[in-house]
Design an enzyme around this catalytic site. Structure first.
Site, PDB file in Angstrom:
ATOM      1  N   HIS A   1       1.070  -1.461   0.038  1.00 28.10           N
ATOM      2  CA  HIS A   1       0.095  -0.036   0.123  1.00 28.10           C
ATOM      3  C   HIS A   1       0.613   1.386  -0.328  1.00 28.10           C
ATOM      4  O   HIS A   1       0.446   2.734  -0.810  1.00 28.10           O
ATOM      5  CB  HIS A   1      -1.404   0.549   0.952  1.00 28.10           C
TER       6      HIS A   1
ATOM      7  N   TYR B   1       1.913   4.848  -2.913  1.00 23.86           N
ATOM      8  CA  TYR B   1       1.611   6.806  -2.445  1.00 23.86           C
ATOM      9  C   TYR B   1       3.131   7.331  -2.217  1.00 23.86           C
ATOM     10  O   TYR B   1       3.834   7.950  -2.993  1.00 23.86           O
ATOM     11  CB  TYR B   1       1.567   7.112  -0.961  1.00 23.86           C
TER      12      TYR B   1
ATOM     13  N   HIS C   1      -9.782   0.671 -10.971  1.00 15.31           N
ATOM     14  CA  HIS C   1      -9.657   1.347  -9.996  1.00 15.31           C
ATOM     15  C   HIS C   1      -7.987   1.789  -9.928  1.00 15.31           C
ATOM     16  O   HIS C   1      -7.466   3.196 -10.008  1.00 15.31           O
ATOM     17  CB  HIS C   1      -9.432   0.705  -8.750  1.00 15.31           C
ATOM     18  N   PHE C   2      -6.761   1.042 -10.246  1.00 21.59           N
ATOM     19  CA  PHE C   2      -5.389   1.386 -10.571  1.00 21.59           C
ATOM     20  C   PHE C   2      -5.084   2.079 -11.781  1.00 21.59           C
ATOM     21  O   PHE C   2      -4.048   2.902 -11.400  1.00 21.59           O
ATOM     22  CB  PHE C   2      -4.872   0.767  -9.632  1.00 21.59           C
ATOM     23  N   HIS C   3      -6.046   2.361 -12.684  1.00 20.43           N
ATOM     24  CA  HIS C   3      -6.118   2.556 -14.471  1.00 20.43           C
ATOM     25  C   HIS C   3      -6.236   4.081 -14.246  1.00 20.43           C
ATOM     26  O   HIS C   3      -6.211   4.749 -14.478  1.00 20.43           O
ATOM     27  CB  HIS C   3      -6.909   2.498 -14.917  1.00 20.43           C
TER      28      HIS C   3
ATOM     29  N   ARG D   1     -10.269 -10.816 -12.401  1.00 23.03           N
ATOM     30  CA  ARG D   1      -9.627  -9.641 -13.046  1.00 23.03           C
ATOM     31  C   ARG D   1      -8.581  -9.956 -13.658  1.00 23.03           C
ATOM     32  O   ARG D   1      -7.589  -9.469 -14.526  1.00 23.03           O
ATOM     33  CB  ARG D   1      -8.681  -8.976 -11.559  1.00 23.03           C
ATOM     34  N   ARG D   2      -7.682 -11.154 -14.064  1.00 22.75           N
ATOM     35  CA  ARG D   2      -6.832 -11.646 -14.340  1.00 22.75           C
ATOM     36  C   ARG D   2      -7.257 -12.936 -14.959  1.00 22.75           C
ATOM     37  O   ARG D   2      -6.750 -13.857 -14.374  1.00 22.75           O
ATOM     38  CB  ARG D   2      -5.751 -11.484 -13.687  1.00 22.75           C
TER      39      ARG D   2
END
Ligand code: HAS
Length: 552
Positions: A222, A226, A373-375, A438-439
């Site tokens: 996580h 950041y 979300h992470f794109h 997701r994969r």
């Protein structure tokens, strides 16, 4: 005409070396991304010998690890050289040592990924096992980045000694905080890799404790996000205000948000493991609460940015809440790219808040919603800010110019990325809500009736992926132009000044030892009892609780 570089030319060379690797990674990683979306939509079967998971690994490792880490360190070095001053020969030598360790590490890891010996999700995720050299290569990347981190710390400490009692340059402070966060985060990764994964992959121990390994991974995972985000925030807080002709809203608020990231970004890894058994719900709950605390510095950042835009807008005669909108320099790619990143970060951050809720995460975990979300976060907010920085930093430190023509190409690049990402991320979020995993390659779900609902979204992703691939190619063309062919000249290195009425930053913000000590207290609080539980209930080596999946 002779070009005028905005920082010492030897420092510029070191930064540029990082950018060369970063943009090579962008090109190859984006191609792998395109192939993935085409495979998932059923429009392409990979030629014999190439495996979907291998392509996925190339995409993830090159864009998530290589592009980001190299760009971030190159950026921090350049901004520190500009604001705190030139590095000494000794500091620069260590910078090069770190750089070569990272580059050699990437070459080793890439070799094993291409040989199909490294398709292990996130580069190290038990019980999948890669070739030992894959892990050793990655270890070199991480250790090299630490060496460079110490260069950043050393330069900052030297500035403080040379300018006793003065407030340190904001960008140098932020660079230190970012590298500090990275170092503390890497402790979890280093522990699992050195103590568990490498001995296991070498065959020195027969089993691995998966829960402990994953927990150590997410202790790192996580704050990793950041580590990607903070350099974008450096640009949002300090660079963007100057580009729009305004002032930094508050130096103290910017520093405080970086301090809060150090404190709260680490003891939250369980929010990636909400659906994993073996962790007491109380500790998951506690880390969810801490996750909501780490949202606060982002809300502070949003507030500060709105204030900066509004103050500048009012200076130019704007009225009302959104009057500033009309006054922004939309035709300046140095502004448009990070601004589009900010805009996409609003739904990206909202998605993060959804994920962090234990209950809602049951719906979206391990679906393609998460990649949506992470794109929006790393691949939009962060990547677009990095692109926006590239448009000025490359010509500025190499003594060249961003010409009006190249600025136009950069505007096109920004729109391509924005439109491509809108297709890509909205279709991922929607397909995720229908349960699309997701994969997985198309072949693994073709024929399954439930999956019919996903197909149109997978096709939309392929459309988005194709537009994004064009955006990536254009970005690399712009980078090459700016680095080698743009006319010689002088390009601004935009550093914002703090607003006259802003409060002075309290000296306690510079007390790095204090922040690291509080961080460790929080980490010990959040992790000690869960770790004791894990070890007591699944002693390492106990065959009933450990699993081995060998290399494919
Ligand atoms: Fe996340 C999963 C929660 C932020 C990246 N995240 C991931 C994964 C990645 C990732 C890569 O709690 C996948 C990991 C994997 O492979 O399994 N995430 C959060 C939360 C936040 C968050 C609470 N994530 C990020 C950032 C990332 C990133 C940043 C990359 C850079 N995430 C999660 C959770 C999971 C997760 C769960 C696990 C889910 C699962 O089931 O596996 C927060 O930090 C977000 C706070 C952000 C905001 C937005 C502030 C907006 C700003 C822009 C202002 C705009 C302006 C322009 C001024 C609150 C600052 C305005 C103009 C106008 C006109 C409006």
């Amino acid at each position: 005409m002779k070009g005028i570089a905005s920082i010492n030319t030897k420092d510029a060379k070191l930064s540029m070396a990082h950018f060369y690797v970063a943009f090579t990674a962008l090109l190859i990683g984006a191609l792998a991304g395109l192939l993935q979306t085409l495979v998932r939509s059923g429009k392409l079967t990979l030629p014999a010998g190439i495996n979907y998971y291998q392509v996925l690994t190339v995409h993830g490792v090159l864009l998530g690890l290589v592009l980001t880490t190299f760009f971030i360190i190159g950026f921090i070095l350049a901004t520190q050289s500009k604001t705190a001053g030139t590095y000494t020969d000794g500091e620069r030598r260590f910078g090069w040592i770190g750089y070569w360790m990272m580059t050699i590490g990437v070459a080793i890891t890439a070799t094993f990924v291409l040989l199909g010996e490294g398709s292990v999700l996130y580069t190290m995720y038990a019980p999948l096992m890669a070739h030992p050299l894959h892990y050793i290569g990655l270890t070199l990347v991480v250790v090299g980045s630490w060496v460079e981190g110490f260069v950043v710390f050393h330069r900052h400490a030297r500035w403080k000694k040379e300018n006793r009692g003065q407030t340190t340059p904001l960008l140098s402070f932020m660079g230190v905080m970012t590298m500090l966060l990275w170092l503390v985060a890497c402790l979890g990764l280093a522990t699992t890799v050195l103590v568990q994964i490498i001995p296991w992959s070498l065959g020195l121990v027969p089993t691995i404790d998966i829960l402990i390994s994953r927990t150590l991974f997410w202790y790192f995972g996580h704050p990793l996000v950041y580590f990607w985000l903070l350099p974008a925030y450096m640009a949002w807080y300090v660079i963007v205000p100057k580009i729009i002709g305004g002032k930094i809203f508050s130096d103290a608020l910017a520093r405080l948000s970086f301090v809060l990231f150090i404190l709260f970004s680490i003891p939250v890894g369980f929010h990636h493991q909400l659906l994993e058994p073996g962790i007491d719900p109380f500790w998951k709950y506690l880390q969810v609460v801490l996750t909501y605390l780490v949202v606060i510095p982002s809300l502070m950042t949003a507030f500060s940015l709105f204030a900066t835009f509004e103050m500048r807008g009012r200076e130019l005669g704007a009225t009302g809440l959104f009057g500033w909108w009309k006054k922004m320099p939309w035709k300046d790619a140095r502004f448009l790219a990070p601004f589009m990143g900010m805009l996409l970060f609003i739904p990206g951050g909202a998605g993060g808040i959804i994920n962090a809720s234990h209950q809602l995460d049951q719906v979206v975990h391990n679906t393609i919603w998460i990649t949506g979300h992470f794109h929006l976060t790393v691949a939009s907010a962060v990547a677009m800010t990095f692109f926006g920085v590239t448009f000025w930093i490359v010509p500025s430190i190499t003594g060249r110019k961003l010409t009006p023509k190249m600025n136009k190409v950069a505007l096109v690049q920004t729109w391509l990325w924005t439109i491509g990402m809108l297709f890509m991320s909205s279709s991922k979020h929607a397909a995720g809500l229908f349960g699309a995993p997701r994969r997985s390659a198309f072949s693994t779900y073709a024929g399954n009736e439930d999956s019919l609902a996903w197909i149109p979204y997978q096709i939309a992703q392929a459309v988005g992926g194709s537009i994004l691939f064009l955006g990536a190619v254009l970005m690399v063309i712009i980078f090459i132009n700016l680095a080698f062919f743009a006319p010689k000249g002088e390009e601004e290195f935009p550093i914002g000044e703090v607003h006259d009425q802003a409060e002075k930053a309290p000296a306690v913000f510079e007390n790095f030892k204090l922040w690291v000590a509080i961080t460790f207290v929080l980490v010990l609080f959040a992790y000690t009892i869960p770790f004791i539980d894990m070890i007591q209930n699944a002693p390492p080596g106990s065959p009933g609780n450990t699993t081995v999946i060998g290399r494919q």
